[in-house]
Design a protein around this motif. Structure first.
Motif, short mmCIF file in Angstrom:
data_model
loop_
_atom_site.label_atom_id
_atom_site.label_comp_id
_atom_site.label_asym_id
_atom_site.label_seq_id
_atom_site.Cartn_x
_atom_site.Cartn_y
_atom_site.Cartn_z
N GLY A 177 -13.23 -4.45 6.56
CA GLY A 177 -11.89 -4.94 6.83
C GLY A 177 -10.98 -4.94 5.61
O GLY A 177 -11.26 -4.29 4.60
N PRO A 178 -9.89 -5.71 5.69
CA PRO A 178 -8.86 -5.64 4.65
C PRO A 178 -9.18 -6.36 3.34
O PRO A 178 -8.37 -6.33 2.42
CB PRO A 178 -7.65 -6.27 5.34
CG PRO A 178 -8.22 -7.20 6.35
CD PRO A 178 -9.49 -6.55 6.83
N LYS A 179 -10.32 -7.02 3.26
CA LYS A 179 -10.66 -7.71 2.02
C LYS A 179 -11.30 -6.73 1.03
O LYS A 179 -12.31 -6.11 1.32
CB LYS A 179 -11.62 -8.86 2.30
CG LYS A 179 -10.98 -10.00 3.09
CD LYS A 179 -11.93 -11.17 3.25
CE LYS A 179 -11.26 -12.31 4.01
NZ LYS A 179 -12.18 -13.47 4.18
N ILE A 208 -3.67 0.69 1.76
CA ILE A 208 -2.34 0.64 2.37
C ILE A 208 -2.38 -0.20 3.64
O ILE A 208 -1.49 -1.02 3.89
CB ILE A 208 -1.84 2.07 2.69
CG1 ILE A 208 -1.78 2.91 1.41
CG2 ILE A 208 -0.47 2.02 3.37
CD1 ILE A 208 -0.99 2.28 0.27
N ALA A 209 -3.42 0.00 4.45
CA ALA A 209 -3.55 -0.78 5.68
C ALA A 209 -3.66 -2.27 5.35
O ALA A 209 -3.06 -3.11 6.03
CB ALA A 209 -4.77 -0.31 6.45
N GLU A 242 -0.93 -7.71 4.96
CA GLU A 242 -0.29 -8.81 4.24
C GLU A 242 1.16 -8.97 4.72
O GLU A 242 1.64 -10.09 4.92
CB GLU A 242 -0.31 -8.54 2.73
CG GLU A 242 -1.67 -8.62 2.08
CD GLU A 242 -2.16 -10.04 1.90
OE1 GLU A 242 -1.33 -10.97 1.87
OE2 GLU A 242 -3.39 -10.22 1.80
N ARG A 243 1.84 -7.85 4.90
CA ARG A 243 3.24 -7.89 5.35
C ARG A 243 3.33 -8.39 6.79
O ARG A 243 4.24 -9.15 7.14
CB ARG A 243 3.85 -6.49 5.22
CG ARG A 243 5.37 -6.47 5.39
CD ARG A 243 5.96 -5.16 4.88
NE ARG A 243 7.41 -5.16 4.96
CZ ARG A 243 8.22 -5.76 4.08
NH1 ARG A 243 7.70 -6.40 3.06
NH2 ARG A 243 9.54 -5.71 4.22
N ALA A 288 -4.24 8.41 9.51
CA ALA A 288 -5.25 7.76 8.68
C ALA A 288 -5.13 6.25 8.72
O ALA A 288 -6.11 5.53 8.94
CB ALA A 288 -5.14 8.26 7.24
N VAL A 289 -3.92 5.75 8.52
CA VAL A 289 -3.72 4.29 8.52
C VAL A 289 -4.00 3.71 9.90
O VAL A 289 -4.67 2.68 10.03
CB VAL A 289 -2.29 3.94 8.05
CG1 VAL A 289 -2.03 2.44 8.21
CG2 VAL A 289 -2.08 4.36 6.60
N SER A 290 -3.52 4.36 10.95
CA SER A 290 -3.69 3.82 12.30
C SER A 290 -5.16 3.80 12.71
O SER A 290 -5.61 2.88 13.39
CB SER A 290 -2.85 4.60 13.31
OG SER A 290 -3.26 5.94 13.39
#
Length: 238
Positions: free
Chosen positions: A168-170, A179-180, A185-186, A212-214
């Motif tokens: 995940g994002p951590k 970037i994801a 965060e945003r 890629a991000v999606s």
């Protein structure tokens, strides 16, 4: 002559040597950018400094903008420590013209440089803060075509990508997961809009970035690693 804020105060010496200097108050622009950043760029190499950074300098010189660029490097962290920090984020742009003349400019539109390294607590915290700021308008990229790749030639996830999809994002490792994570965060800060803009010279550059991000975000949502509506935020064209 040394490339630094202090040395540029003696404008006459630089101008006598044929250098065009920034035509704006760089200290004020830096202050403005710290308070309300508008543009973060990923990929701190020469292409960025010669083109996007030079264009922003023209915009600043014209008075059409009053904030500079925050540049972040997601791969070669030494660039920040060796090519940016020692020179107060200034750089030289030298162009050889068709008639044999040489154009020399000091580029000062970059006012902050960071490593996009989640293991670097200070820089990552600053990037997260920038992405949470409502003032941010654009994150752009010159990371080469391979920077958007999630798989190898056999269609298998790259090691860093496989790690990021599971964790995940951590503390993301790959640039697309970074970037994801920053977009998350945003999203958490207020679902503020943001333009992700690929400036790499490759076919379907924007599509490669989006896919890629999606894909990363969809996987995170499926695994319950992010809030349910994060995918909708990423897919929202507005």
């Amino acid at each position: 002559m040394k490339l630094s804020n202090q040395e540029l105060k003696n404008r006459k010496i630089w101008e006598e040597k044929g250098f065009e200097l920034p035509g704006f108050d760089r200290e004020q622009v830096k202050k403005n950018t710290e308070e309300r950043p508008a543009w973060v760029h990923f990929g701190a190499g020469n292409i960025f400094r010669a083109f996007p950074a030079a264009v922003q300098q023209q915009i600043l010189n014209s008075g059409a903008a009053d904030t500079g660029i925050v540049v972040a490097e997601g791969y070669d962290y030494d660039i920040i420590g060796k090519a940016y920090c020692p020179y107060d984020d200034l750089s030289l742009l030298v162009v050889l013209k068709a008639d044999g003349t040489i154009e020399k400019k000091v580029i000062g539109s970059v006012v902050s440089s960071l490593t996009a390294d989640s293991a670097n607590e200070q820089d990552w915290k600053r990037l997260c803060s920038i992405f949470r700021n409502p003032s941010l308008q654009m994150a752009s990229f010159t990371i080469t075509e391979k920077g958007y790749s999630l798989v190898n030639g056999a269609g298998e996830y790259l090691p860093d990508v496989a790690f990021d999809l599971e964790n995940g994002p951590k503390q993301p490792r790959g640039i697309m997961a970074k970037i994801a994570a920053l977009c998350y965060e945003r999203y958490l800060a207020g679902k503020y809009p943001l333009a992700l803009v690929s400036m790499d010279n490759c076919s379907h550059n924007g599509e490669k970035l989006y896919m890629a991000v999606s894909r990363i975000v969809e996987t995170w949502e499926e695994k319950g690693l992010v809030e349910k509506d994060f995918v909708k935020y990423i897919e929202n064209p507005s």
